[in-house]
Design a protein around this motif. Structure first.
Motif, PDB file in Angstrom:
ATOM      1  N   LYS A  63      19.409  41.587  24.829  1.00  0.00           N
ATOM      2  CA  LYS A  63      19.652  42.896  24.036  1.00  0.00           C
ATOM      3  C   LYS A  63      20.919  43.506  24.698  1.00  0.00           C
ATOM      4  N   SER A  64      22.123  42.718  25.487  1.00  0.00           N
ATOM      5  CA  SER A  64      23.171  43.411  26.085  1.00  0.00           C
ATOM      6  C   SER A  64      24.081  42.014  26.636  1.00  0.00           C
ATOM      7  N   ALA A  65      25.238  42.462  25.860  1.00  0.00           N
ATOM      8  CA  ALA A  65      26.145  41.658  25.562  1.00  0.00           C
ATOM      9  C   ALA A  65      27.232  42.370  26.916  1.00  0.00           C
ATOM     10  N   ALA A  66      27.248  43.239  27.341  1.00  0.00           N
ATOM     11  CA  ALA A  66      27.429  44.290  28.805  1.00  0.00           C
ATOM     12  C   ALA A  66      28.606  43.845  29.815  1.00  0.00           C
ATOM     13  N   ILE A  67      29.282  43.821  30.665  1.00  0.00           N
ATOM     14  CA  ILE A  67      28.905  43.745  32.021  1.00  0.00           C
ATOM     15  C   ILE A  67      30.201  44.448  32.570  1.00  0.00           C
ATOM     16  N   PRO A  68      29.381  44.707  33.580  1.00  0.00           N
ATOM     17  CA  PRO A  68      30.508  46.194  34.080  1.00  0.00           C
ATOM     18  C   PRO A  68      32.030  45.516  34.821  1.00  0.00           C
ATOM     19  N   LEU A  69      33.121  46.349  34.410  1.00  0.00           N
ATOM     20  CA  LEU A  69      34.741  45.169  34.900  1.00  0.00           C
ATOM     21  C   LEU A  69      34.493  45.313  36.308  1.00  0.00           C
ATOM     22  N   ARG A 371      27.801  30.534  29.796  1.00  0.00           N
ATOM     23  CA  ARG A 371      28.025  31.141  31.353  1.00  0.00           C
ATOM     24  C   ARG A 371      28.932  30.917  31.633  1.00  0.00           C
ATOM     25  N   LEU A 372      29.336  29.801  31.348  1.00  0.00           N
ATOM     26  CA  LEU A 372      31.196  29.555  32.479  1.00  0.00           C
ATOM     27  C   LEU A 372      32.083  30.480  31.684  1.00  0.00           C
ATOM     28  N   THR A 373      32.110  30.592  30.457  1.00  0.00           N
ATOM     29  CA  THR A 373      32.671  32.193  30.203  1.00  0.00           C
ATOM     30  C   THR A 373      32.981  33.691  30.972  1.00  0.00           C
ATOM     31  N   VAL A 374      32.144  33.651  31.806  1.00  0.00           N
ATOM     32  CA  VAL A 374      31.620  35.083  32.220  1.00  0.00           C
ATOM     33  C   VAL A 374      32.130  34.380  33.442  1.00  0.00           C
ATOM     34  N   THR A 375      31.271  33.197  34.222  1.00  0.00           N
ATOM     35  CA  THR A 375      31.426  33.271  35.515  1.00  0.00           C
ATOM     36  C   THR A 375      33.000  32.779  36.137  1.00  0.00           C
ATOM     37  N   GLY A 376      33.537  32.232  35.163  1.00  0.00           N
ATOM     38  CA  GLY A 376      34.911  31.559  35.468  1.00  0.00           C
ATOM     39  C   GLY A 376      35.860  32.214  35.542  1.00  0.00           C
ATOM     40  N   PRO A 377      35.669  33.354  34.881  1.00  0.00           N
ATOM     41  CA  PRO A 377      36.722  34.193  35.188  1.00  0.00           C
ATOM     42  C   PRO A 377      36.285  34.306  36.637  1.00  0.00           C
ATOM     43  N   GLN A 378      35.044  35.317  36.659  1.00  0.00           N
ATOM     44  CA  GLN A 378      34.848  36.350  37.640  1.00  0.00           C
ATOM     45  C   GLN A 378      35.225  34.782  39.182  1.00  0.00           C
ATOM     46  N   ARG A 379      35.196  33.784  39.185  1.00  0.00           N
ATOM     47  CA  ARG A 379      35.808  33.065  40.139  1.00  0.00           C
ATOM     48  C   ARG A 379      36.847  33.482  40.647  1.00  0.00           C
ATOM     49  N   GLU A 380      37.456  33.002  39.147  1.00  0.00           N
ATOM     50  CA  GLU A 380      39.419  33.628  39.429  1.00  0.00           C
ATOM     51  C   GLU A 380      39.623  34.720  40.621  1.00  0.00           C
ATOM     52  N   ALA A 381      38.455  36.119  40.580  1.00  0.00           N
ATOM     53  CA  ALA A 381      38.925  36.837  41.505  1.00  0.00           C
ATOM     54  C   ALA A 381      38.977  36.599  42.621  1.00  0.00           C
ATOM     55  N   GLY A 382      38.495  35.183  43.493  1.00  0.00           N
ATOM     56  CA  GLY A 382      38.645  34.638  44.496  1.00  0.00           C
ATOM     57  C   GLY A 382      39.415  33.601  44.678  1.00  0.00           C
ATOM     58  N   ARG A 383      39.864  33.083  43.537  1.00  0.00           N
ATOM     59  CA  ARG A 383      39.670  31.228  43.786  1.00  0.00           C
ATOM     60  C   ARG A 383      40.722  30.457  42.584  1.00  0.00           C
ATOM     61  N   PRO A 384      41.645  30.994  42.526  1.00  0.00           N
ATOM     62  CA  PRO A 384      42.800  30.503  41.223  1.00  0.00           C
ATOM     63  C   PRO A 384      42.968  29.507  41.159  1.00  0.00           C
ATOM     64  N   GLY A 385      42.600  28.553  39.804  1.00  0.00           N
ATOM     65  CA  GLY A 385      42.093  27.633  38.644  1.00  0.00           C
ATOM     66  C   GLY A 385      41.028  27.223  39.303  1.00  0.00           C
ATOM     67  N   ALA A 386      39.908  28.633  39.466  1.00  0.00           N
ATOM     68  CA  ALA A 386      38.234  28.401  39.670  1.00  0.00           C
ATOM     69  C   ALA A 386      38.195  27.983  38.304  1.00  0.00           C
ATOM     70  N   TYR A 387      38.497  28.441  37.315  1.00  0.00           N
ATOM     71  CA  TYR A 387      38.002  28.007  35.752  1.00  0.00           C
ATOM     72  C   TYR A 387      38.998  27.224  35.078  1.00  0.00           C
TER      73      TYR A 387
END
Length: 424
Positions: A63-69, A371-387
């Motif tokens: 139904k959706s491919a959008a995630i709030p920034l 899934r990793l293409t979303v969770t990876g960048p999200q985790r980078e907000a707190g842990r550089p190199g998480a992706y």
């Protein structure tokens, strides 16, 4: 503004490259560095779109491919809603508009050009007017509504035999078994894959009821039919366009050095040779051939390039050697509906290895990577190199640049393309 107490970094584009660049840069900074830095992210929408999911939107299986920034970014990153329309590199200024209104001329010390890619439908007469670009969120959603309104009983034609075209055809055929789905391609389907993979993928498409027209270049698109240079017209009720991509004209229209298709030329550190305070990452940049010849458009290259751009910015600020952008590949992944997929193991230069996974396991691997293409960048907000991403193929005679004072020549030392690591 160069020399000011606060450094402003402007990232243009909130796709895969822009989001991971902004997050990694901010989370890599010390408290003092963060206090002296403003990071602004320019994007027309407050949403991040999973472009690799848009074929699922078209078919109606998602139904959706959008995630709030706000759910993707470090809270200290400022989002400016608008479209960048011009870069004045000589003064370090970016013009941003919303609709017909100029919002601001933003000043920057460093600019990251991460505008991504767009549909190339405008290159074929009638395609932009009479087809739906699967790679654009708005037209993908519009196509989904049209197909659903027809209860999936239409003649659906997909133009383009690359990964997106095959995924769209298989998804639509599985979701709407009463539809007549035809895949039209200029050459062989998924021509970048080895013969065994193409044969397996072809068999799966045929099992789903997809008609494949290979080596059938489209001359133009009428309101209800594809027109070919040779052969009869192909009538349709819905035409979906996935045939290749182009890039926005922001860089070329701003007078920056671009290649023949409008991608910003950058060096091995992702800097514009003309204006080293402009960096590029993602689909809309062109690295020198020894470093980027093997790169394909898509999130598999955009994500590590965005991280590499953050590494260069931080190194320049700290006066340490600039890392070389080293991007390699592990897999080529393609979904064939919700329960099947094909995953080809590849070398760093994207050439195939003699190992692949298909069927249910291929589908699971593909879904995990999505899934990793979303969770990876999200985790980078707190842990550089998480992706994590693999290094690129080794290149000889790579130079490492140590930034010096303005006006002085760069100092160079021997380097290794594979030396870049996570920011700390």
């Amino acid at each position: 503004m160069i020399g000011s107490a606060v450094t402003t970094v402007v990232v243009v584009g909130a796709g895969y490259a822009g989001v991971i660049c902004a997050n990694r840069l901010r989370s890599s900074m010390t408290a003092d560095e963060a206090a002296g830095t403003v990071i602004q992210l320019i994007n027309p929408s407050p949403l991040f779109y999973e472009r690799i999911r848009l074929h699922e939107i078209v078919a109606g299986s998602r139904k959706s491919a959008a995630i709030p920034l706000a759910d993707m970014l470090h809270p200290d990153i400022d989002v400016v809603l608008g479209t960048a329309v011009r870069i004045d590199a000589t003064v370090g200024s970016l013009t941003v508009r919303s609709g017909d209104e100029t919002l601001a001329d933003l000043q920057y010390d460093t600019l990251v050009y991460a505008v991504g890619s767009t549909s190339s439908a405008h290159r074929v007469p009638g395609a932009a007017e009479n087809s739906y670009a699967v790679g654009d969120p708005a037209t993908a959603e519009a196509a989904a509504r049209v197909i659903a309104d027809g209860s999936g009983r239409q003649r659906i034609v997909i133009v383009g035999g690359g990964f997106t075209g095959v995924e769209t055809a298989s998804e639509a055929a599985q979701q709407w078994p009463d539809a007549e789905v035809t895949l039209v391609t200029n050459g062989p389907i998924v021509g970048s894959m080895r013969g065994a993979a193409r044969r397996k993928i072809t068999r799966k498409l045929e099992t789903l009821g997809v008609t494949i027209l290979e080596r059938s270049p489209v001359a133009s698109v009428a309101k209800t039919a594809l027109l070919f240079a040779d052969g009869p017209d192909l009538p349709f009720d819905v035409c979906l366009w996935t045939a290749s991509f182009s890039v926005p004209e922001l860089a070329s229209g701003s007078g920056l050095d671009c290649d023949e298709i409008g991608r910003l030329r950058v060096d091995e550190h992702l800097r514009s040779p003309e204006f080293p305070n402009i960096l590029g990452a993602g689909d809309a940049v062109r690295l020198p051939d020894p470093f980027g010849r093997h790169l394909r458009m898509g999130c598999a290259a955009a994500l590590p390039l965005g991280g590499a751009a953050a590494a260069t910015i931080l190194a320049a600020r700290r006066g340490t050697p600039l890392p070389v952008a080293s991007v390699g590949f592990l897999l080529q992944c393609i979904s064939l509906g919700r329960q099947d997929g094909y995953v080809q193991v590849v070398r760093a230069d994207d050439s195939p290895r003699p190992l692949a996974f298909s069927g249910w396991l291929g589908a699971r691997i593909k879904e995990a990577i999505c899934r990793l293409t979303v969770t990876g960048p999200q985790r980078e907000a707190g842990r550089p190199g998480a992706y994590w991403a693999p290094k690129g193929p080794k290149v000889s005679a790579v130079r490492t640049v140590v930034p010096l004072a303005p006006g002085q020549p760069d100092a160079t030392t021997p380097g290794d393309l594979r030396s870049t690591g996570p920011l700390r």
